[in-house]
Design an enzyme around this catalytic site. Structure first.
Site, PDB file in Angstrom:
ATOM      1  N   ASN A   1       0.876  -1.171   0.000  1.00  5.07           N
ATOM      2  CA  ASN A   1       0.000   0.000   0.000  1.00  5.07           C
ATOM      3  C   ASN A   1       0.916   1.225   0.000  1.00  5.07           C
ATOM      4  O   ASN A   1       1.576   1.508   0.997  1.00  5.07           O
ATOM      5  CB  ASN A   1      -0.896  -0.024   1.249  1.00  5.07           C
TER       6      ASN A   1
ATOM      7  N   GLU B   1      11.618  -0.034   8.819  1.00  2.00           N
ATOM      8  CA  GLU B   1      12.906   0.225   9.464  1.00  2.00           C
ATOM      9  C   GLU B   1      13.955   0.655   8.437  1.00  2.00           C
ATOM     10  O   GLU B   1      14.874   1.400   8.762  1.00  2.00           O
ATOM     11  CB  GLU B   1      13.360  -1.003  10.247  1.00  2.00           C
TER      12      GLU B   1
ATOM     13  N   VAL C   1       9.796  -2.365   5.109  1.00  2.63           N
ATOM     14  CA  VAL C   1      10.124  -1.020   4.638  1.00  2.63           C
ATOM     15  C   VAL C   1      10.206  -0.024   5.802  1.00  2.63           C
ATOM     16  O   VAL C   1      10.837   1.017   5.703  1.00  2.63           O
ATOM     17  CB  VAL C   1       9.116  -0.570   3.549  1.00  2.63           C
TER      18      VAL C   1
ATOM     19  N   GLN D   1       5.122   5.175   6.734  1.00  2.00           N
ATOM     20  CA  GLN D   1       6.176   4.527   7.506  1.00  2.00           C
ATOM     21  C   GLN D   1       7.532   5.152   7.205  1.00  2.00           C
ATOM     22  O   GLN D   1       8.333   5.400   8.100  1.00  2.00           O
ATOM     23  CB  GLN D   1       6.220   3.032   7.201  1.00  2.00           C
TER      24      GLN D   1
HETATM   25 MO1  MOS Z   1      11.440  -3.235  16.015  1.00  2.00          MO
HETATM   26  S1  MOS Z   1      13.008  -2.508  17.120  1.00  2.00           S
HETATM   27  O1  MOS Z   1      11.929  -4.881  16.001  1.00  2.00           O
HETATM   28  O2  MOS Z   1      10.020  -2.996  16.902  1.00  2.00           O
END
Ligand code: MOS
Length: 739
Positions: A625, A699, A697, A632
């Site tokens: 999406n 992180e 995506v 994010q």
């Molecule tokens: Mo992430 S630090 O694995 O919530």
């Protein structure tokens, strides 16, 4: 469903619903204040009392005695649970410090008592009347002082899986010594706090030996197992429910004191008890991202080929804790025949260090990507060109192991073009705009993609509504929406005909929200359950073809079609399954890639840094999406600006705690700090990752941003700050003369 061969064409490829920018289906509830967060769940259990947690006032030692007399006599007090009432409780999954029980104090603000009262104010007032007699011991609070003697430590950023303390191939020392161009520098990152909006909070209620906890937690199945272990309960007698979460960022991966003390308080008070951790306890009672000291060495040929690369990181933690795995990306990101990574872990008596958004890569990329900028400058190469020249399509430690899909070069090239990188003046401190010194910086982004088993149950009701149940959580990420899109695509119904129920441990166990694995794995679990539901629906309708299409509310094969709703006419259908993975993540390296570009302006007189423009180009498989994924990534970019310019838990090295334990003094970016942000997703799929062909995506978006900001500050000013955050005190002495 076992996923052990690369995905071929499947119903998700239709992308009628998946891949569309569907609005968050929980968004309306969130903005209208009708999504209940854990502390506000007034209707789930009657007669809730309030618990207030007392944290230890020392960082190390013992509680000799506690006088509860005055607290017990205070108005409204129902019960007090003291840490001296019981032995130390068992640890939950991934916990390092004890959450409660016994006299020993391992860190500042470790919970030592819970006061339960009729109101929050009464509980808080009574807690202030508890008199504690401490026996204080010397603690170790200084990472810099402890680093020299820190022993080697293993681990990787796969949230707990093992890796050796020292990794490498070839002859790093020899190749580095022989390299014509060398960089050898030390970088530091500070302790950081998740600083999520919603504090940790739980309401607990007992029914005999059955325990229900309404909580705010990212990993329901881990939490259920931990609570069962801590209280000696059968898992089927434990229920956790966490439908809405006001941010976690890793701080709510594990059971914390709010859940444990709510349960203990409810047992003592014989009625439901709610506990929220006050903000200072979120900082010092829970977990944080540990500070790092990182040394990076890069050796290259004169034309910019890396021949030797080493990354060493030292971090600290409580005894038994894990290192911050800041060297992980350096094993994989750039080519180079001779390489070494190593970690050391110092014992400290500060609060517990643990996962925070992109553990490992987030602080690791902050260092590595400044080092790459410095090395490019020594080589006289454009930093984009330097990175492209050192791309690799295989695991640099094992050439037999290709990346499943890697288009870092595409990210770098498209980003440079869209950002107008060619207008950058390579020589620093050359561009003025009135009182501002202006500079551009860039960095690569990298975070691994992790595969986790994930289960779901799907129902087709007689009303034609498709209902998905899984204990997956939505921590603000869009899980509700992408799961609804997946079920809609699979069953051939509009997304409005799908109901998604999340966060309840009575539902099938999902991958949960961690390590940016939630989106791909949880939707793949829903895919697996929907395949079974499609089979059941087709059988009910008497289809026996293998070429069945579910579309527009119909089931079709050949020239026959029937309404899907008819399959449930004789009673609803239900199917449950899980996605489970084979060896694809072993035979192929699965990672996600980005390029970050940033323009900053630095006040020539005061050294105030303003971010002017940001762009991220991401390659992360299929984007389920684009609207939720963009949210994010811009959130992660914002967090990256915080890490670059503001965020730092200030360690009191005498008393052993984080001083700035509130949101007034732990600075994070606000809207006024953040300019317009652009995000571009490369149009790609990764058939090795799951039937969804998607990857993480959320992180990825933070990894590299901090270095891009720091590199832009360097380009603006000519001042290379290697110790984050890049605050004005580190710049002001080195600014060019003001005319
Ligand atoms: Mo992430 S630090 O694995 O919530």
């Amino acid at each position: 469903m076992k996923f052990d061969t690369p995905a071929t064409t499947n119903p998700i490829d239709e992308r009628k619903v998946v891949g569309q920018p569907t609005d968050r289906i929980d968004g309306r509830f969130k903005v209208s204040g009708t999504a209940p967060y854990a502390y506000e769940r007034h209707d789930v259990a009657p007669n809730q009392a309030y618990g207030y947690v007392l944290g230890a006032g020392i960082a190390k030692g013992r509680v000799r005695a506690m006088d509860l007399t005055r607290a017990k006599a205070a108005p409204g007090v129902i019960a007090i649970v003291s840490t001296l009432d019981m032995d130390r409780l068992e640890l939950g999954r991934m916990n390092t410090a004890s959450l409660f029980g016994g006299p020993e104090i391992q860190h500042y603000h470790q919970a030592i008592a819970l006061v339960v009262a009729e109101s929050f104010e009464q509980a808080r007032a009574a807690a202030a009347l508890i008199e504690v007699d401490y026996q204080k011991q010397e603690g170790r609070f200084d990472l810099g002082a402890a680093a020299g003697n820190a022993p080697p430590a293993g681990g990787d950023s796969g949230e707990g899986s093992g890796a050796k303390p020292v990794n490498g191939v070839g002859d790093f020392d020899g190749a580095f010594a022989a390299a014509p161009v060398k960089l050898d520098a030390i970088y530091t990152t500070p302790d950081e706090s998740h600083a999520m909006m919603e504090p940790h909070a739980s309401i607990a209620a007992w029914d005999g030996d059955r325990l229900t906890i309404w909580t705010s937690n990212q990993m329901i199945n881990w939490g259920k197992g931990s609570i069962a272990k801590i209280f000696g309960l059968r898992p089927e007698n434990v229920r956790l429910d966490s439908p809405y979460i006001g941010g976690g960022f890793g701080g709510k991966l594990f059971i914390r004191a709010d859940a444990v003390l709510a349960a203990l308080g409810a047992r003592a008070a014989k009625r439901p008890v709610k506990v929220a951790l006050a903000r200072p306890l979120v900082i010092n009672n829970t977990t944080h991202r540990p500070a790092t000291i990182q040394r990076i060495r890069i050796g290259a040929t004169a034309d910019g080929k890396i021949t030797a690369i080493a990354h060493e990181s030292t971090s600290g933690n409580l005894p038994g804790g894990r290192p911050e795995t800041a060297v992980d990306q350096t094993k994989l990101l750039y080519a180079g025949a001779n390489r070494m990574t190593a970690m050391k872990l110092a014992e400290l008596d500060l609060p517990e260090g643990n996962a925070m958004r992109a553990p490992g890569e987030a602080p690791g990329m902050m260092a590595l990507e400044i080092a790459m900028d410095e090395a490019a400058e020594k080589l006289g190469l454009d930093p984009v060109v330097f990175r492209i020249r050192n791309d690799t399509q295989v695991d640099p430690q094992n050439a037999e192991r290709p990346f499943s899909h890697r288009n870092l070069i595409g990210c770098l090239q498209l980003g440079a073009e869209r950002f107008g990188w060619s207008r950058r003046v390579a020589r620093p401190a050359q561009v003025r705009d009135g009182r501002w010194l202006v500079g551009m910086g860039m960095a690569a982004g990298f975070r691994n993609n992790l595969l986790q088993k994930s289960a779901a149950r799907v129902r087709l009701g007689p009303d034609g509504i498709v209902t998905v149940e899984t204990d997956m959580t939505d921590i603000g990420t869009g899980s509700y929406t992408i799961i609804a899109q997946t079920a809609a695509e699979m069953m051939g119904v509009p997304v409005e005909r799908v109901v998604v129920k999340l966060g309840d441990s009575d539902f099938p166990a999902s991958a949960g929200s961690g390590g940016q694995w939630g989106g791909n794995n949880s939707t793949a679990g829903v895919y697996a359950a929907c395949i079974k539901l499609r089979e059941a629906a087709a059988a009910r309708l008497g289809f026996n073809s293998s070429e069945i299409v579910f579309a527009d509310g119909e089931v079709r094969a050949g020239n026959r079609s029937a309404p899907l709703i008819q399959a449930a006419a004789a009673g609803g259908l239900v199917a449950e399954d899980a996605i489970e993975y084979g060896d694809l993540a072993k035979t192929h390296q699965q990672s996600t890639f980005a390029a970050h570009f940033v323009e900053v302006a630095v006040d020539a007189a005061t050294a105030e840094v303003r971010v002017r423009r940001m762009l991220a180009v991401c390659a992360a498989g299929r984007i389920l999406n684009p609207k939720t994924a963009r949210s994010q990534v811009i959130g992660a970019m914002t967090m990256g600006v915080g890490a670059a310019l503001m965020e730092e838990l200030a360690v009191d090295r005498r008393y052993g705690f984080f001083v700035n334990h509130d949101l007034a003094s732990y600075e994070v970016p606000v809207h006024a700090d953040i300019p317009h942000q652009d995000v571009i997703f490369l149009d790609e799929t990764d058939p090795m990752s799951s039937p969804m062909k998607a990857k993480g995506v959320a992180e990825l978006g933070i990894c590299g941003v901090g270095a891009a900001v720091a590199n832009a500050v360097y380009n603006a000013t000519g001042i290379r700050v290697r110790n984050y955050p890049v605050t004005l005190d580190k710049l002001i002495g080195g600014l060019p003369e003001v005319a």
